[in-house]
Design a protein around this motif. Structure first.
Motif, mmCIF file in Angstrom:
data_model
loop_
_atom_site.group_PDB
_atom_site.id
_atom_site.type_symbol
_atom_site.label_atom_id
_atom_site.label_comp_id
_atom_site.label_asym_id
_atom_site.label_seq_id
_atom_site.Cartn_x
_atom_site.Cartn_y
_atom_site.Cartn_z
ATOM 1 N N ILE A 125 0.830 -1.202 0.000
ATOM 2 C CA ILE A 125 0.000 0.000 0.000
ATOM 3 C C ILE A 125 0.866 1.253 0.000
ATOM 4 O O ILE A 125 0.634 2.204 -0.754
ATOM 5 C CB ILE A 125 -0.947 -0.011 1.220
ATOM 6 N N ARG A 126 1.904 1.243 0.839
ATOM 7 C CA ARG A 126 2.806 2.397 0.886
ATOM 8 C C ARG A 126 3.454 2.657 -0.474
ATOM 9 O O ARG A 126 3.546 3.799 -0.934
ATOM 10 C CB ARG A 126 3.894 2.149 1.928
ATOM 11 N N ASP A 127 3.911 1.596 -1.134
ATOM 12 C CA ASP A 127 4.572 1.761 -2.431
ATOM 13 C C ASP A 127 3.636 2.399 -3.452
ATOM 14 O O ASP A 127 4.064 3.234 -4.260
ATOM 15 C CB ASP A 127 5.052 0.403 -2.949
ATOM 16 N N THR A 128 2.365 2.033 -3.408
ATOM 17 C CA THR A 128 1.402 2.618 -4.345
ATOM 18 C C THR A 128 1.244 4.108 -4.095
ATOM 19 O O THR A 128 1.237 4.920 -5.030
ATOM 20 C CB THR A 128 0.035 1.921 -4.209
ATOM 21 N N PHE A 129 1.142 4.507 -2.835
ATOM 22 C CA PHE A 129 0.985 5.920 -2.516
ATOM 23 C C PHE A 129 2.249 6.714 -2.839
ATOM 24 O O PHE A 129 2.177 7.848 -3.298
ATOM 25 C CB PHE A 129 0.616 6.105 -1.041
ATOM 26 N N GLU A 130 3.405 6.133 -2.582
ATOM 27 C CA GLU A 130 4.650 6.841 -2.886
ATOM 28 C C GLU A 130 4.796 7.070 -4.383
ATOM 29 O O GLU A 130 5.271 8.124 -4.815
ATOM 30 C CB GLU A 130 5.842 6.056 -2.336
ATOM 31 N N SER A 131 4.387 6.095 -5.170
ATOM 32 C CA SER A 131 4.428 6.273 -6.626
ATOM 33 C C SER A 131 3.482 7.389 -7.058
ATOM 34 O O SER A 131 3.799 8.189 -7.941
ATOM 35 C CB SER A 131 4.049 4.961 -7.332
ATOM 36 N N ARG B 205 2.113 -0.572 14.056
ATOM 37 C CA ARG B 205 2.401 0.852 14.203
ATOM 38 C C ARG B 205 3.481 1.304 13.224
ATOM 39 O O ARG B 205 3.377 2.382 12.623
ATOM 40 C CB ARG B 205 2.831 1.154 15.640
ATOM 41 N N GLN B 206 4.500 0.499 13.063
ATOM 42 C CA GLN B 206 5.570 0.838 12.124
ATOM 43 C C GLN B 206 5.045 0.886 10.698
ATOM 44 O O GLN B 206 5.364 1.803 9.935
ATOM 45 C CB GLN B 206 6.705 -0.177 12.243
ATOM 46 N N GLY B 207 4.243 -0.126 10.341
ATOM 47 C CA GLY B 207 3.683 -0.159 8.989
ATOM 48 C C GLY B 207 2.733 0.991 8.738
ATOM 49 O O GLY B 207 2.764 1.624 7.675
ATOM 50 N N TYR B 208 1.887 1.275 9.730
ATOM 51 C CA TYR B 208 0.950 2.388 9.594
ATOM 52 C C TYR B 208 1.699 3.707 9.455
ATOM 53 O O TYR B 208 1.314 4.579 8.661
ATOM 54 C CB TYR B 208 0.022 2.455 10.805
ATOM 55 N N SER B 209 2.785 3.858 10.202
ATOM 56 C CA SER B 209 3.570 5.090 10.131
ATOM 57 C C SER B 209 4.116 5.307 8.723
ATOM 58 O O SER B 209 4.107 6.430 8.203
ATOM 59 C CB SER B 209 4.712 5.036 11.138
ATOM 60 N N ARG B 210 4.560 4.228 8.084
ATOM 61 C CA ARG B 210 5.089 4.346 6.725
ATOM 62 C C ARG B 210 3.988 4.694 5.734
ATOM 63 O O ARG B 210 4.185 5.508 4.828
ATOM 64 C CB ARG B 210 5.796 3.052 6.321
ATOM 65 N N VAL B 211 2.816 4.061 5.902
ATOM 66 C CA VAL B 211 1.685 4.379 5.019
ATOM 67 C C VAL B 211 1.244 5.821 5.230
ATOM 68 O O VAL B 211 0.979 6.559 4.271
ATOM 69 C CB VAL B 211 0.521 3.404 5.279
ATOM 70 N N HIS B 212 1.151 6.239 6.492
ATOM 71 C CA HIS B 212 0.744 7.607 6.803
ATOM 72 C C HIS B 212 1.719 8.617 6.190
ATOM 73 O O HIS B 212 1.307 9.633 5.613
ATOM 74 C CB HIS B 212 0.672 7.791 8.318
ATOM 75 N N GLU B 213 3.007 8.335 6.286
ATOM 76 C CA GLU B 213 4.013 9.233 5.723
ATOM 77 C C GLU B 213 3.850 9.357 4.207
ATOM 78 O O GLU B 213 3.955 10.457 3.643
ATOM 79 C CB GLU B 213 5.408 8.710 6.061
ATOM 80 N N PRO C 273 -3.875 20.842 8.133
ATOM 81 C CA PRO C 273 -2.649 20.044 8.197
ATOM 82 C C PRO C 273 -2.731 18.799 7.309
ATOM 83 O O PRO C 273 -3.726 18.062 7.342
ATOM 84 C CB PRO C 273 -2.539 19.666 9.677
ATOM 85 N N ALA C 274 -1.694 18.594 6.540
ATOM 86 C CA ALA C 274 -1.671 17.437 5.645
ATOM 87 C C ALA C 274 -1.785 16.131 6.422
ATOM 88 O O ALA C 274 -2.394 15.159 5.950
ATOM 89 C CB ALA C 274 -0.385 17.448 4.820
ATOM 90 N N GLU C 275 -1.221 16.107 7.635
ATOM 91 C CA GLU C 275 -1.291 14.901 8.457
ATOM 92 C C GLU C 275 -2.740 14.537 8.798
ATOM 93 O O GLU C 275 -3.100 13.362 8.845
ATOM 94 C CB GLU C 275 -0.503 15.086 9.761
ATOM 95 N N HIS C 276 -3.569 15.562 9.018
ATOM 96 C CA HIS C 276 -4.964 15.307 9.371
ATOM 97 C C HIS C 276 -5.739 14.772 8.167
ATOM 98 O O HIS C 276 -6.568 13.860 8.312
ATOM 99 C CB HIS C 276 -5.614 16.598 9.873
ATOM 100 N N VAL C 277 -5.482 15.338 7.005
ATOM 101 C CA VAL C 277 -6.151 14.851 5.794
ATOM 102 C C VAL C 277 -5.731 13.407 5.509
ATOM 103 O O VAL C 277 -6.558 12.550 5.168
ATOM 104 C CB VAL C 277 -5.827 15.751 4.597
ATOM 105 N N ALA C 278 -4.428 13.138 5.638
ATOM 106 C CA ALA C 278 -3.917 11.796 5.375
ATOM 107 C C ALA C 278 -4.583 10.774 6.290
ATOM 108 O O ALA C 278 -5.018 9.700 5.851
ATOM 109 C CB ALA C 278 -2.403 11.760 5.558
ATOM 110 N N ARG C 279 -4.680 11.119 7.570
ATOM 111 C CA ARG C 279 -5.278 10.192 8.526
ATOM 112 C C ARG C 279 -6.743 9.921 8.183
ATOM 113 O O ARG C 279 -7.236 8.794 8.321
ATOM 114 C CB ARG C 279 -5.147 10.762 9.935
ATOM 115 N N THR C 280 -7.446 10.939 7.743
ATOM 116 C CA THR C 280 -8.855 10.776 7.391
ATOM 117 C C THR C 280 -9.021 9.891 6.167
ATOM 118 O O THR C 280 -9.921 9.029 6.117
ATOM 119 C CB THR C 280 -9.493 12.152 7.142
ATOM 120 N N LEU C 281 -8.176 10.064 5.164
ATOM 121 C CA LEU C 281 -8.259 9.242 3.963
ATOM 122 C C LEU C 281 -7.917 7.782 4.267
ATOM 123 O O LEU C 281 -8.549 6.860 3.733
ATOM 124 C CB LEU C 281 -7.332 9.802 2.885
ATOM 125 N N ILE C 282 -6.936 7.575 5.126
ATOM 126 C CA ILE C 282 -6.615 6.210 5.538
ATOM 127 C C ILE C 282 -7.808 5.592 6.262
ATOM 128 O O ILE C 282 -8.156 4.428 6.050
ATOM 129 C CB ILE C 282 -5.371 6.199 6.447
#
Length: 208
Positions: A70-76, A134-142, A162-171
């Protein structure tokens, strides 16, 4: 003795994860024994224990693999200028994970959501798995924060939130949709995409 190729080792590891994931999704973590995994994977105890010492290592490997994909897809997506809009991006990720799976060890659209529920429950009592989550979620959130910041930089999204708040909501939207799949039955990813488009349209004047 002929040397075993890395391709063979990787295929055997995948076979084990496939069997474990099916068992966990079908019967739950605690109701699944290593004997169940052996039968499902159609392998001997020696073959399985060469890779994993027990159920805890199996579930940790599955969790890490899913979150990394999931993280790789978002980073791309974040590397694109601008990234696809949220409804397209979330829909792409959910479709890949739930149906296409890109090689992930899950079969059937309900399998991964059911497995996710099992994992979330287990994290409440398993500190090691909780740390992995928690580690995996942190990477996805980032990775998601990077996508949101790209939206804001391109003018597609307001930048006073804050971008962090939007990211958390989308997740949370993606997680909630997966939970609904597990609890209430499969629904097409287009349902989630339509809902996101509806929310994104708030404040816009209706044409005509």
């Amino acid at each position: 003795m002929a040397r075993v190729s890395q391709e063979h080792l990787d295929a055997r590891r995948r076979q084990i994860l496939n069997g474990a994931a099916r068992c966990f999704a079908r019967n739950g973590f605690h109701a699944t024994s290593m004997q169940d995994v052996l039968r499902e994977a159609d392998l001997s105890a020696g073959a399985v224990y060469r890779y994993f010492r027990g159920k805890e290592q199996l579930i940790e490997a599955i969790v890490t693999e899913v979150l990394d994909a999931i993280r790789d897809t978002f980073e791309s997506a974040a590397a694109q200028t601008p990234p696809p809009p949220p409804d397209v991006l979330v829909g792409r990720v959910m479709t890949e994970v739930l149906t296409e799976r890109s090689g992930l060890p899950y079969e059937g659209e309900e399998s991964l959501p059911r497995l996710m529920i099992q994992v979330w429950t287990e994290t409440l009592r398993n500190d090691r798995l909780s740390a992995t989550m928690r580690q995996g979620y942190s990477r996805v959130h980032e990775a998601w924060v990077g996508v949101v910041e790209a939206y804001q930089a391109s003018g597609l999204m307001r930048d006073d939130v804050p971008a962090e708040h939007v990211a958390r909501t989308l997740i949370a939207a993606a997680q909630g949709f997966a939970a609904q799949q597990a609890l209430f039955g499969a629904a097409p990813v287009s349902v989630l995409q339509d809902g996101l488009r509806g929310l994104m349209s708030m404040g816009r004047q209706k044409a005509g």
